[in-house]
Design a protein around this motif. Structure first.
Motif, PDB file in Angstrom:
ATOM      1  N   ALA A 125       0.834  -1.203   0.000  1.00 20.13           N
ATOM      2  CA  ALA A 125       0.000   0.000   0.000  1.00 20.13           C
ATOM      3  C   ALA A 125       0.867   1.250   0.000  1.00 20.13           C
ATOM      4  O   ALA A 125       0.596   2.206  -0.727  1.00 20.13           O
ATOM      5  N   THR A 126       1.930   1.249   0.802  1.00 21.49           N
ATOM      6  CA  THR A 126       2.784   2.433   0.900  1.00 21.49           C
ATOM      7  C   THR A 126       3.478   2.724  -0.434  1.00 21.49           C
ATOM      8  O   THR A 126       3.626   3.875  -0.836  1.00 21.49           O
ATOM      9  N   LEU A 127       3.881   1.652  -1.116  1.00 22.22           N
ATOM     10  CA  LEU A 127       4.498   1.830  -2.437  1.00 22.22           C
ATOM     11  C   LEU A 127       3.457   2.120  -3.508  1.00 22.22           C
ATOM     12  O   LEU A 127       3.789   2.419  -4.644  1.00 22.22           O
ATOM     13  N   ARG A 128       2.200   2.013  -3.109  1.00 18.68           N
ATOM     14  CA  ARG A 128       1.051   2.216  -4.012  1.00 18.68           C
ATOM     15  C   ARG A 128       1.186   1.379  -5.275  1.00 18.68           C
ATOM     16  O   ARG A 128       1.074   1.867  -6.403  1.00 18.68           O
TER      17      ARG A 128
END
Lengths: 358, 640, 72
Positions: A149-152
């Protein structure tokens, strides 16, 4: 001009350089990893092995060479096509993102060593080696999804949605979410691909079917799990666990879930194109008691089906679909041979697990 | 034609094997075959001991590493080995490789790591930048801690629940903000006083939402600090990468010549071992089998005697017709024909004992070219250009092609005289007139077509006659029937057309038709059962083959008309200067087309129409054992 | 006069349409040939042959056009 002539001609020529049965025999007879490295320098992997011998020590040279060869091949193939054919190729390659993420999530969940997970990856989709390598090192399933999620990454929404929908998201939910995400986005994009993408749409449907079939078989094989799951899934029924639909209607699959034994599943699906491999696999599983025999039979059928697309659809997506299936299978074979040689298995025992299409 | 080859057997006492291989490698004129491929000689494959196999494995592993180093350091092969350097013994080479590999390995690993970092950090920074504007003001106060949550947009309602739970834990002292991130995700930022950090952290770990998770070195409590750290790191990356690349380039420069030399050296060693693997043995002796040009046999004999004395003997073996067919081929044509060898090789190397079409091609291809271009001006200009370009080319394919063009340009001048063309009709102004006929005139279109088809017919007949001769030499009934049938059909066709247009007497129609039928039957017989169906189709194909030569007329006409147009336009433009410029441009275009198109078209006429009647290719190239560097095998490793 | 015009149009169509067909075929063969050549450079001769094959069509178109003009 359909935009596939140039690339497909190259892929067909590249196909003639894939390893033959005779090559596999030579490789499997290697007495040591050194030997195997030597044998590989006499194949199309020569360049990759030469580089690997400089880049890493000899024990890891083979696995490094195989991954790098695969990555280089995919990069080359991407350059063979121009849009819109290139978009269709990207869809095909993206299916390996799903494979990679599933492998990582599974590995991270059971606490596998990063190297062990890396050795199973096929980094030819949109997710680069650098991204996958970061994920491989995550300490837990949750941490891995947080990082996705953080790296999308494009799969983040599907994964976080599956996670948010459950009080305790389990691996199979996440895997299902990935499969569905791929099927839906890929099918939608493949609709834009006109006649040349007919093979791609068909391949997506077949893969959805095979995923669903495996789900059905797993449920039938483990009645306890089936009963437990039945309480958990929504009143919508078993289709909550399916991808697609592909060619097999959900209703048919649902009726197969109710069968008491694997043979019954083969019977329900006797009219489908999967009847023959299903029956053979069920027969093998009946003798061995292992569900993986059915899985293997279906996998083998899928490889042959994909390879057949090269002849059936020479001017469309059939050739890249077929070539990539063969190439990825070859990498899998070689990884297995390297493991077998290291474990000093007999050549016949190694060859028994090697798949090739004559 | 191929140079005459002698089949030779080299027999020697086993200790002499390595000196013999060394001598052969330095001579570079013996093409070696596997002894196992000559079953009539009843040879055992030479047995080799374990030490030899180990030595070979070691060489091939080091060779692979050298190739890997060359590849990784971006060093390209050169035509000639670096001059003026002595080659070290193998163990010194091995030691130096072992010294170089770790250096490259470390630098390459750094390069990979830095590139991966660049990719990941850029993504993290991008996510942070999207969130930065919505961070609640409290995030920037010293004693607060920030958390980030990410969830699929379809499940944004989960965030509301979490926000109220955080509010409960912190007794309303938390600040939250939500924002869309990209198309599919939704983020919530939570800032709480440091005192509540642990319980909130525990709560978030229990909830089924994803956390914003940066690598540990960036997960500070403040978003500004995190972004600043990311940026610092990202800014430093290009410099670090450049340093690594510089180090690699320095290594490449330092080792380039050595690596190339080692590569040649190890390749020679491997070639020598390859020979050992292909050798045979009988008791105390080894046996090598191969081919060498007839006139080199003596030289080989002398060299072997010098190196190994009486321990080795070279025997000329008798050659069966079957072996003769498979002898290696080394084309040897007179210098003017040699450029055409390359064109023949493109189609397929001639077999040893079959007709080499290079000379025929050297005769006809330039004539066809000249017939198409057919202009004194263009021919002379092309000839000039070719000589200008040629001097800068190294021997090779392009060099050969320029020679082919030069011949063609010469014939273009000849046909230019015959057709009376100098840059189109420019020659008329100073009294140039067609000797044969004026191609561009409407009255002579039929002549031009007839000329093309006539030349084509003769070309095809010649091909078929050669084909019959080859068929007779090879005693191939199939070829005789097929080519005989086609030849009869072709003759019949010309007679028929001649009679129909009343050039030949009417009475010929019946015999011609009979000839056509006989030809078709012969052709059909050569094809077996499907002949009934295929023979008439093949005969129609033959008409296509003849008509194909019309391209000589067609390309010729387009060339003339473009030249004429160039002249006309120049005349109609008011200004002389502009007119001349336009004419020059059009002529230049025509010249480019005129060099390219006739080459391709006459090549095609040879490949498709001419060759198929008599030529098949499929020869085995002559590849002698030839070392790249002198003094191989000074180590003296012995075969058992 | 009218007939000459029609003949000219006919001859133009004969060679024009044939050229169009040849171009279409050659573009596809050429693209595939370039692909095959990139992988197997030794196929150059065979590929020149393959590309040359459809050319017969335009030559036949040329023959037809010439006949229309000459015999008309």
């Amino acid at each position: 001009m359909s935009g596939y002539e140039y690339g497909n001609a190259r892929l067909r020529a590249m196909k003639s350089r894939l390893l033959s049965e005779a090559d596999y025999r030579v490789l499997a007879r290697s007495e040591s990893l050194d030997d195997l490295i030597g044998a590989l320098t006499r194949t199309a992997y020569r360049r990759a092995v030469e580089a690997a011998l400089v880049r890493v020590g000899e024990p890891e040279a083979i696995s490094y060479a195989l991954s790098q060869d695969l990555i280089a091949t995919a990069r080359r193939i991407r350059a063979f096509y121009e849009p819109p054919a290139q978009h269709m190729l990207a869809i095909i390659l993206r299916s390996y993102d799903v494979h990679n993420l599933k492998t990582i999530l599974r590995g991270v969940e059971r606490g596998a060593a990063p190297d062990e997970i890396r050795a199973l990856l096929l980094p030819i989709g949109d997710l680069t080696e650098a991204l996958l390598d970061d994920l491989v090192q995550m300490p837990s399933l949750r941490a891995a999804i947080d990082r996705i999620a953080t790296l999308r990454l494009p799969q983040a929404a599907a994964l976080t949605a599956a996670q948010a929908g459950r009080t305790d998201a389990i691996l199979s939910d996440l895997e299902l979410a990935l499969e569905r995400w791929y099927f839906e986005t890929a099918m939608q994009q493949a609709q834009a691909g006109r006649g040349e993408a007919a093979s791609l749409r068909e391949a997506l449907a077949v893969d959805a079917d095979l995923t669903n079939l495996l789900t059905v078989l797993r449920l039938v094989h483990a009645p306890g799990e089936r009963a437990a799951l039945q309480r958990r899934i929504e009143p919508g029924g078993w289709r909550a666990l399916f991808v697609g639909p592909g060619r097999l209607p959900f209703a048919l699959l649902e009726s197969a879930v109710a069968e008491p034994a694997l043979a019954g599943v083969a019977d329900v699906l006797r009219q489908s194109i999967y009847a023959v491999p299903l029956r053979a696999g069920v027969e093998a599983a009946r003798r061995s008691g292992r569900l993986s025999d059915v899985e293997r039979s279906l996998k083998r059928w899928r490889l042959r089906w994909r390879a057949g697309l090269i002849a059936r659809d020479p001017l469309g997506t059939g050739v890249p679909l077929g070539y990539l299936a063969l190439k990825v299978n070859e990498i899998g074979n070689l990884r297995w041979i390297a493991r077998g040689v290291r474990a000093r298995l007999a050549a016949d025992a190694i060859l028994a697990e090697v798949e090739w299409v004559a | 034609m191929s140079r005459e080859m002698a089949r030779v057997q080299i027999i020697g006492l086993k200790p002499a094997l390595l000196p013999v291989i060394r001598a052969l490698g330095e001579l570079g004129c013996v093409h070696l075959d596997r002894a196992a491929d000559a079953p009539e000689l009843l040879l055992q494959p030479l047995s080799v001991d374990a030490a030899l196999i180990r030595a070979q494995e070691e060489i091939s592993r080091h060779f692979a590493q050298v190739k890997g180093l060359l590849d990784m350091l971006g060093i390209a092969r050169r035509a000639a080995p670096p001059a003026g350097m002595t080659v070290e013994p193998l163990d010194v080479i091995y030691a130096r490789i072992a010294e170089l590999v770790p250096q490259v390995r470390v630098l390459k690993a750094q390069q990979d790591a830095l590139r991966a970092e660049r990719e990941l950090l850029a993504r993290f920074e991008d996510t942070m930048r999207q969130l930065l504007p919505v961070f609640p003001p409290m995030a920037r106060q010293p004693d607060s801690v920030s958390f980030g949550l990410l969830v699929s947009r379809s499940h944004a309602d989960v965030l509301t629940l979490i926000a109220s739970e955080v509010g409960r834990i912190t007794q309303g002292r938390a600040e939250t903000a939500t924002a869309a991130v990209g198309e599919a995700l939704c983020a919530m930022l939570i800032v709480v006083p440091r005192a509540y950090a642990d319980p909130v952290n525990a709560l978030l770990d229990r909830e089924d939402v994803s956390r914003l998770r940066l690598p540990r070195e960036f997960s500070t409590d403040s978003p500004d600090a995190a972004i600043a750290a990311l940026r610092r790191q990202l800014n430093a990356l290009p410099g670090r990468l450049a340093q690594v690349e510089q180090d690699l380039a320095a290594l490449a420069q330092r080792w380039e010549d050595r690596l190339l030399l080692w590569s040649d050296r190890l390749q020679d060693e491997l070639d020598a071992y390859e020979v050992i693997a292909s050798a045979g043995e009988t008791g105390m002796t080894f046996v090598l089998l191969g081919w060498t040009p007839e006139d080199e046999v003596e030289r080989v004999q002398r060299a072997l005697y010098e190196r190994a004395g009486d321990a080795v003997e070279i025997i000329r073996l008798p050659v069966t017709p079957e072996e003769r067919r498979h002898a290696p081929v080394l084309l040897a044509n007179p210098a003017p024909v040699r450029p055409f060898e390359a064109l023949v090789r493109l189609y397929g190397l001639p077999g040893y004992d079959v007709l080499d079409p290079s000379r025929l091609m050297a005769l006809f291809m330039p004539i066809f070219f000249g017939m198409m271009l057919g202009d004194i001006g263009y021919g002379a200009l092309l000839l000039g250009l070719v000589f200008l370009v040629r001097r800068r080319l190294k021997p090779g394919m392009m060099h050969s092609l320029t020679t082919v063009l030069a011949y063609g340009a010469g014939w273009a001048i000849v046909f230019g005289v015959l057709f009376g063309e100098f840059f189109g009709r420019l020659g008329e102004s100073f009294g140039l007139h067609a000797i044969l006929f004026d191609r561009a005139s409407e009255d002579h279109l039929l002549d031009l077509l007839a000329l093309s088809v006539g030349v084509g017919g003769m070309h095809l007949v010649l091909g078929l006659l050669l084909g019959l001769w080859e068929g007779a030499r090879q005693r191939s009934r199939h070829h005789l029937l097929e080519r005989g049938g086609r030849l009869l059909g072709l003759i019949a066709l010309f007679l028929l057309v001649g009679a129909l247009v009343e050039v030949l007497p009417d009475g010929l129609i019946t015999p011609a038709a009979a000839l056509l039928v006989i030809g078709t039957v012969l052709l059909g017989a050569s094809l077996g059962r499907i002949g009934v169906l295929m023979a008439p189709i093949e005969m129609i194909g033959l008409v296509g083959n003849v008509l194909s030569y019309l391209r000589i007329a067609a390309i010729g006409l387009s060339s003339v008309y473009l030249a004429l147009v160039a002249g006309e336009i120049a005349g109609t433009v008011g200004s002389v200067v502009v007119g001349v410029i336009i004419a020059a441009l059009l002529h230049a275009l025509n010249l480019v087309l005129g060099a390219f198109s006739p080459t391709i078209q006459s090549l095609r006429l040879h490949y498709v129409e001419f060759f198929r009647n008599f030529y098949e290719g499929g020869g085995r190239p002559y590849q002698p054992l030839a070392f790249r560097l002198p003094h191989v095998h000074e180590q003296g490793k012995e075969a058992s | 006069m009218m007939e000459t015009g029609l003949m000219a149009i006919g001859a133009g169509l004969a060679i024009g349409l044939a050229a169009l067909g040849t171009g279409l075929a050659q573009s596809r063969i050429g693209a595939a040939g370039a692909g095959a050549l990139a992988e197997k450079p030794d196929l150059l001769g065979a590929i020149i042959l393959l590309i040359a094959i459809p050319e017969t069509v335009v030559i036949l178109g040329f023959a037809t056009a010439a006949m229309i003009l000459l015999l008309g």
